[in-house]
Design an enzyme around this catalytic site. Structure first.
Site, PDB file in Angstrom:
ATOM      1  N   THR A   8       0.850  -1.212  -0.080  1.00 60.74           N
ATOM      2  CA  THR A   8      -0.028  -0.002  -0.031  1.00 60.74           C
ATOM      3  C   THR A   8       0.834   1.182   0.033  1.00 60.74           C
ATOM      4  OG1 THR A   8      -1.925   1.266   1.289  1.00 60.74           O
ATOM      5  CG2 THR A   8      -0.022   0.296   2.408  1.00 60.74           C
ATOM      6  N   HIS A  12      -2.281   6.622   6.149  1.00 59.83           N
ATOM      7  CA  HIS A  12      -3.225   6.284   7.339  1.00 59.83           C
ATOM      8  C   HIS A  12      -3.050   4.702   7.690  1.00 59.83           C
ATOM      9  CE1 HIS A  12      -6.345   5.822  10.169  1.00 59.83           C
ATOM     10  NE2 HIS A  12      -6.980   4.745   9.288  1.00 59.83           N
ATOM     11  N   LYS A  13      -3.174   3.626   6.586  1.00 52.86           N
ATOM     12  CA  LYS A  13      -2.930   2.451   6.764  1.00 52.86           C
ATOM     13  C   LYS A  13      -1.640   1.989   7.228  1.00 52.86           C
ATOM     14  CE  LYS A  13      -6.029   0.296   3.167  1.00 52.86           C
ATOM     15  NZ  LYS A  13      -6.008  -0.518   1.813  1.00 52.86           N
ATOM     16  N   ASP A  69      -7.471  -6.327   1.146  1.00 52.90           N
ATOM     17  CA  ASP A  69      -8.773  -5.830   0.163  1.00 52.90           C
ATOM     18  C   ASP A  69      -9.818  -5.891   1.173  1.00 52.90           C
ATOM     19  OD1 ASP A  69      -9.666  -4.803  -1.922  1.00 52.90           O
ATOM     20  OD2 ASP A  69     -10.287  -6.687  -2.924  1.00 52.90           O
ATOM     21  N   THR A  70     -10.615  -4.897   1.226  1.00 55.22           N
ATOM     22  CA  THR A  70     -11.703  -4.592   1.668  1.00 55.22           C
ATOM     23  C   THR A  70     -13.022  -4.343   1.123  1.00 55.22           C
ATOM     24  OG1 THR A  70     -10.552  -3.818   3.746  1.00 55.22           O
ATOM     25  CG2 THR A  70     -12.814  -2.941   3.508  1.00 55.22           C
ATOM     26  N   ASP A 153     -17.849   5.191   5.265  1.00 55.83           N
ATOM     27  CA  ASP A 153     -17.894   5.643   6.658  1.00 55.83           C
ATOM     28  C   ASP A 153     -19.155   6.408   6.891  1.00 55.83           C
ATOM     29  OD1 ASP A 153     -15.742   3.875   7.074  1.00 55.83           O
ATOM     30  OD2 ASP A 153     -14.483   5.626   7.592  1.00 55.83           O
TER      31      ASP A 153
END
Length: 192
Positions: A8, A12-13, A69-70, A153
């Protein structure tokens, strides 16, 4: 200290993962290894996509790697948008507002608002492949609420809460989220 690539460039991740994995691992990003290729995500499942990204790094850079993956899975929409969450609205790529608008329109006044966020992490380590999953259940609100976070979100309300992820703020979200749960499993495994 073991060096491992997280496939990535999302700062943030990266920060979240580095904090959770602590001092035992040096977590490097795609940018850190000089990878500026748009890694393909052509799988039919979250598992396929996470593994595809990790295998790409292993094949091209020869380094141990993990990728995630989300997807948001809505019960009344037979699990959609799922693996297509980032590109749900036609002709867009990661356009959160367009994706949310399409989802809210498709759900309409349907009373079944059950949904879940699911993250899958694929880890390639020492020639072996491992997968870790994190799930947070909740429901889809009838309209957007809040400004924190990203993606879906503002319309996702996690179980046990009366506010969307975007209203709860990043501290709470990072503690209870699907990604946090998957990363905790990864961390427990790596710390064994």
């Amino acid at each position: 200290m073991k060096k491992i690539v997280f496939a990535t460039n999302n700062k943030h991740k990266l920060d979240e993962i580095r904090e959770i994995l602590g001092k035992n691992f040096e977590i490097v990003s795609l940018k850190d290894i000089g990878c500026d290729v748009d890694i393909p995500e052509t799988g039919n499942t979250l598992e396929d996509n996470a593994l595809q990204k990790a295998e790409f790094i292993k094949q091209h850079y020869g380094m141990d790697c993990f990728a995630d993956d989300t997807g948001l899975e809505v019960e009344a929409l037979n699990g959609a948008p799922g693996v297509h969450s980032a590109r749900y609205a036609e002709g867009t790529d990661h356009d959160s507002n367009a994706n949310m608008d399409k989802l809210l329109k498709e759900l309409g006044n349907n009373n079944n608002r059950k949904a879940r966020f699911r993250t899958v992490i694929a880890l390639l380590l020492n020639g072996e492949t491992y997968q870790f999953e994190g799930i947070v259940n909740g429901h889809i609100a009838y309209e957007k609420h809040g400004t924190e976070g990203f993606g879906y979100d503002p319309i996702f309300v996690p179980e046990g809460y009366d506010h969307s992820f975007a209203e709860l703020g990043m501290d709470i979200k990072n503690h209870i989220s699907h990604r946090a749960r998957a990363v905790k499993k990864l961390a427990d495994f790596l710390h064994q």
